[in-house]
Write an enzyme that holds these catalytic residues in place. Structure first.
Site, PDB file in Angstrom:
ATOM      1  N   PHE A   1     -12.515  -4.129  35.874  1.00 22.36           N
ATOM      2  CA  PHE A   1     -13.220  -4.220  34.586  1.00 22.36           C
ATOM      3  C   PHE A   1     -12.225  -3.885  33.471  1.00 22.36           C
ATOM      4  CE2 PHE A   1     -15.717  -2.917  31.018  1.00 22.36           C
ATOM      5  CZ  PHE A   1     -16.937  -3.550  31.122  1.00 22.36           C
TER       6      PHE A   1
ATOM      7  N   TYR B   1      -4.531  -8.678  32.853  1.00 21.08           N
ATOM      8  CA  TYR B   1      -3.624  -8.008  33.801  1.00 21.08           C
ATOM      9  C   TYR B   1      -3.913  -8.454  35.243  1.00 21.08           C
ATOM     10  CZ  TYR B   1      -1.142  -3.913  35.792  1.00 21.08           C
ATOM     11  OH  TYR B   1      -0.296  -3.069  36.477  1.00 21.08           O
TER      12      TYR B   1
HETATM   13  N1  CAA Z   1     -17.792  -1.432  35.414  1.00 23.90           N
HETATM   14  C1  CAA Z   1     -18.914  -1.909  34.827  1.00 23.90           C
HETATM   15  N2  CAA Z   1     -19.209  -1.702  33.537  1.00 23.90           N
HETATM   16  C2  CAA Z   1     -18.344  -0.995  32.817  1.00 23.90           C
HETATM   17  C3  CAA Z   1     -17.153  -0.476  33.369  1.00 23.90           C
HETATM   18  C4  CAA Z   1     -16.907  -0.710  34.717  1.00 23.90           C
HETATM   19  N3  CAA Z   1     -15.779  -0.261  35.336  1.00 23.90           N
HETATM   20  N4  CAA Z   1     -16.479   0.185  32.402  1.00 23.90           N
HETATM   21  C5  CAA Z   1     -17.230   0.083  31.263  1.00 23.90           C
HETATM   22  N5  CAA Z   1     -18.350  -0.621  31.540  1.00 23.90           N
HETATM   23  C6  CAA Z   1     -19.436  -0.953  30.627  1.00 23.90           C
HETATM   24  C7  CAA Z   1     -19.987   0.299  29.965  1.00 23.90           C
HETATM   25  O1  CAA Z   1     -20.962   0.885  30.773  1.00 23.90           O
HETATM   26  C8  CAA Z   1     -20.560  -0.248  28.682  1.00 23.90           C
HETATM   27  O2  CAA Z   1     -21.795  -0.869  28.927  1.00 23.90           O
HETATM   28  P1  CAA Z   1     -22.906  -0.981  27.759  1.00 23.90           P
HETATM   29  O3  CAA Z   1     -22.311  -1.863  26.692  1.00 23.90           O
HETATM   30  O4  CAA Z   1     -24.086  -1.605  28.449  1.00 23.90           O
HETATM   31  O5  CAA Z   1     -23.151   0.425  27.307  1.00 23.90           O
HETATM   32  C9  CAA Z   1     -19.563  -1.318  28.344  1.00 23.90           C
HETATM   33  O6  CAA Z   1     -18.935  -1.733  29.564  1.00 23.90           O
HETATM   34  C10 CAA Z   1     -18.536  -0.754  27.425  1.00 23.90           C
HETATM   35  O7  CAA Z   1     -17.672  -1.750  27.091  1.00 23.90           O
HETATM   36  P2  CAA Z   1     -16.636  -1.490  25.947  1.00 23.90           P
HETATM   37  O8  CAA Z   1     -15.736  -2.675  25.832  1.00 23.90           O
HETATM   38  O9  CAA Z   1     -17.323  -1.007  24.706  1.00 23.90           O
HETATM   39  O10 CAA Z   1     -15.861  -0.252  26.574  1.00 23.90           O
HETATM   40  P3  CAA Z   1     -14.646   0.524  25.995  1.00 23.90           P
HETATM   41  O11 CAA Z   1     -14.041  -0.212  24.851  1.00 23.90           O
HETATM   42  O12 CAA Z   1     -15.034   1.924  25.794  1.00 23.90           O
HETATM   43  O13 CAA Z   1     -13.619   0.481  27.235  1.00 23.90           O
HETATM   44  C11 CAA Z   1     -11.996  -0.448  28.656  1.00 23.90           C
HETATM   45  C12 CAA Z   1     -13.261  -0.715  27.867  1.00 23.90           C
HETATM   46  C13 CAA Z   1     -10.849  -0.076  27.724  1.00 23.90           C
HETATM   47  C14 CAA Z   1     -11.595  -1.709  29.388  1.00 23.90           C
HETATM   48  C15 CAA Z   1     -12.263   0.672  29.652  1.00 23.90           C
HETATM   49  O14 CAA Z   1     -13.353   0.318  30.456  1.00 23.90           O
HETATM   50  C16 CAA Z   1     -11.081   0.960  30.551  1.00 23.90           C
HETATM   51  O15 CAA Z   1     -10.106   1.562  30.150  1.00 23.90           O
HETATM   52  N6  CAA Z   1     -11.170   0.538  31.819  1.00 23.90           N
HETATM   53  C17 CAA Z   1     -10.154   0.812  32.819  1.00 23.90           C
HETATM   54  C18 CAA Z   1      -9.135  -0.252  32.857  1.00 23.90           C
HETATM   55  C19 CAA Z   1      -8.094   0.116  33.875  1.00 23.90           C
HETATM   56  O16 CAA Z   1      -8.381   0.490  34.996  1.00 23.90           O
HETATM   57  N7  CAA Z   1      -6.809   0.014  33.502  1.00 23.90           N
HETATM   58  C20 CAA Z   1      -5.742   0.362  34.376  1.00 23.90           C
HETATM   59  C21 CAA Z   1      -4.536   0.693  33.538  1.00 23.90           C
HETATM   60  S1  CAA Z   1      -3.179   1.254  34.542  1.00 23.90           S
HETATM   61  C22 CAA Z   1      -2.703  -0.097  35.376  1.00 23.90           C
HETATM   62  O17 CAA Z   1      -3.099  -1.188  35.124  1.00 23.90           O
HETATM   63  C23 CAA Z   1      -1.707   0.125  36.479  1.00 23.90           C
HETATM   64  C24 CAA Z   1      -2.161  -0.475  37.727  1.00 23.90           C
HETATM   65  O18 CAA Z   1      -1.617  -1.482  38.163  1.00 23.90           O
HETATM   66  C25 CAA Z   1      -3.268   0.154  38.476  1.00 23.90           C
END
Ligand code: CAA
Length: 249
Positions: free
Chosen positions: A151, A156
Site C-alpha cells: 500500500f 516502487y
Molecule cells: N492497507 C490498507 N489501507 C491503508 C493502509 C494499508 N497498509 N495504509 C493506509 N491505509 C488507508 C487508511 O486506513 C486510510 O483510509 P481512510 O481514508 O478510509 O481513512 C487511507 O488509506 C489513508 O490514505 P492516505 O493517503 O491519506 O494516507 P497517508 O497519506 O497518511 O499515508 C502512505 C499513505 C504514505 C503511503 C502510508 O500509508 C505509508 O507510509 N505506507 C507505507 C509505505 C511503505 O511501506 N514504504 C516502505 C518504505 S521503505 C522501502 O521501500 C524499502 C523496502 O524495499 C522495504
C-alpha cells in the site's frame, strides 16, 4: 590466489545497504567503483573516515544515474582505467510513497526512472565487458515490496517487480558467457530510507515480521558476498528473499 584484484561497481554506494555492501566486498579483497549521486559528492571524505575505508580500495564516480550519456561515459572511463569488471551491484533506489489516488505523475516517473529505467545505462556497458571476459556477476537489489506489493508504493513495487523480470531475462542472455545474474529482495532493513517512514506505519509493519525485527544492512551485504563468490556459480536468474519471514513465495 588471483594475480589481479577483483573489481565491483556498486550503485547507491553511500546509502545504508550500499555502505555495508562496499565494506564487506572490500573485506573480501574487492576494489570498489562506488557510484554516488552528485549531491553526495562532498560526503565522500567523511564517509571514508566514518567507515574506515582506505582510499586505495575505492574509486568514486559521482553521476546522476538518470543521465544516460553521463553514466555511459563515466562507467566506460572507470572500466578502461581498472581494466576489468567482476561484479555489478545495482543497489541505487529511491522511494516517493503515496496512495495511488494521490500520486502525481512526477512521483511515478521519479521512482520508475531511478529504480528501473537507469538499469539500462548502468548495466549495458558492464554487461558487454562481462560477455567479452566470459565471466561476471550481476546482483540487482530489489525488494519484498516488488514481490508482494505494498500500500502506498505502486511506483516502487512496479519498479522493483520490473527489476526481477530484468534479472531473469538477462540471466538467460548472460549464461552462455558465464555471466550470472541474480536479485536479492530485502525486507524492511534498518537504513535511513526505512527510518524516514512514519513511526506508526513502521511499527505496524514490524508487527507483521515473524522474526520480529528489521534486517541489518550487513545481513543483506553477506548475501551479496555469497552471490558474488565461487560458491554460487550455479545460481542464476534467482531472487533471494531476506525478509524475516514477512513474505514467502
Ligand atoms: N492497507 C490498507 N489501507 C491503508 C493502509 C494499508 N497498509 N495504509 C493506509 N491505509 C488507508 C487508511 O486506513 C486510510 O483510509 P481512510 O481514508 O478510509 O481513512 C487511507 O488509506 C489513508 O490514505 P492516505 O493517503 O491519506 O494516507 P497517508 O497519506 O497518511 O499515508 C502512505 C499513505 C504514505 C503511503 C502510508 O500509508 C505509508 O507510509 N505506507 C507505507 C509505505 C511503505 O511501506 N514504504 C516502505 C518504505 S521503505 C522501502 O521501500 C524499502 C523496502 O524495499 C522495504
Amino acid at each position: 590466489m588471483l594475480d589481479y584484484r577483483k573489481i565491483a561497481l556498486v550503485t547507491g554506494a553511500l546509502g545504508g545497504i550500499g555502505t555495508a555492501i562496499c565494506r564487506q566486498l572490500i573485506q573480501h579483497q574487492y576494489k570498489i567503483i562506488a557510484v554516488l549521486t552528485p549531491s553526495d559528492e562532498n560526503r565522500e571524505e567523511k564517509w571514508l573516515q566514518t567507515e574506515a575505508i582506505h582510499p586505495q580500495d575505492i574509486r568514486f564516480l559521482a553521476v546522476d544515474i538518470n543521465d544516460h550519456q553521463a553514466v555511459i561515459e563515466g562507467i566506460e572511463h572507470a572500466l578502461d582505467t581498472e581494466g576489468r569488471i567482476d561484479l555489478l551491484v545495482n543497489n541505487a533506489g529511491i522511494t516517493q510513497d503515496s496512495a495511488f489516488k494521490k500520486m502525481s505523475y512526477a512521483q511515478w516517473c521519479a521512482v520508475l526512472d531511478t529504480n528501473l529505467r537507469s538499469l539500462y545505462s548502468i548495466t549495458h556497458p558492464v554487461f558487454l565487458r562481462m560477455l567479452a571476459q566470459n565471466d561476471g556477476r550481476i546482483i540487482n537489489i530489489t525488494s519484498v515490496n516488488g514481490l508482494r506489493g505494498q500500500f502506498g508504493q505502486t511506483n516502487y513495487s512496479a519498479a522493483k517487480a520490473g527489476m526481477i523480470g530484468f534479472t531473469k531475462a538477462l540471466a538467460l542472455e548472460g549464461a552462455r558467457n558465464r555471466v550470472c545474474v541474480n536479485a536479492i529482495a530485502p525486507g524492511y532493513t534498518a537504513t535511513p530510507m526505512v527510518n524516514a517512514m512514519k513511526v506508526e506505519v513502521l511499527d505496524g509493519i514490524k508487527q507483521q515480521i515473524p522474526l520480529n525485527r528489521l534486517a541489518l544492512p550487513e545481513e543483506i551485504a553477506a548475501a551479496v558476498v555469497f552471490l558474488a563468490s565461487d560458491h554460487s556459480g550455479y545460481i542464476t536468474g534467482e531472487t533471494l528473499s531476506i525478509n524475516g519471514g514477512l513474505h514467502m513465495h
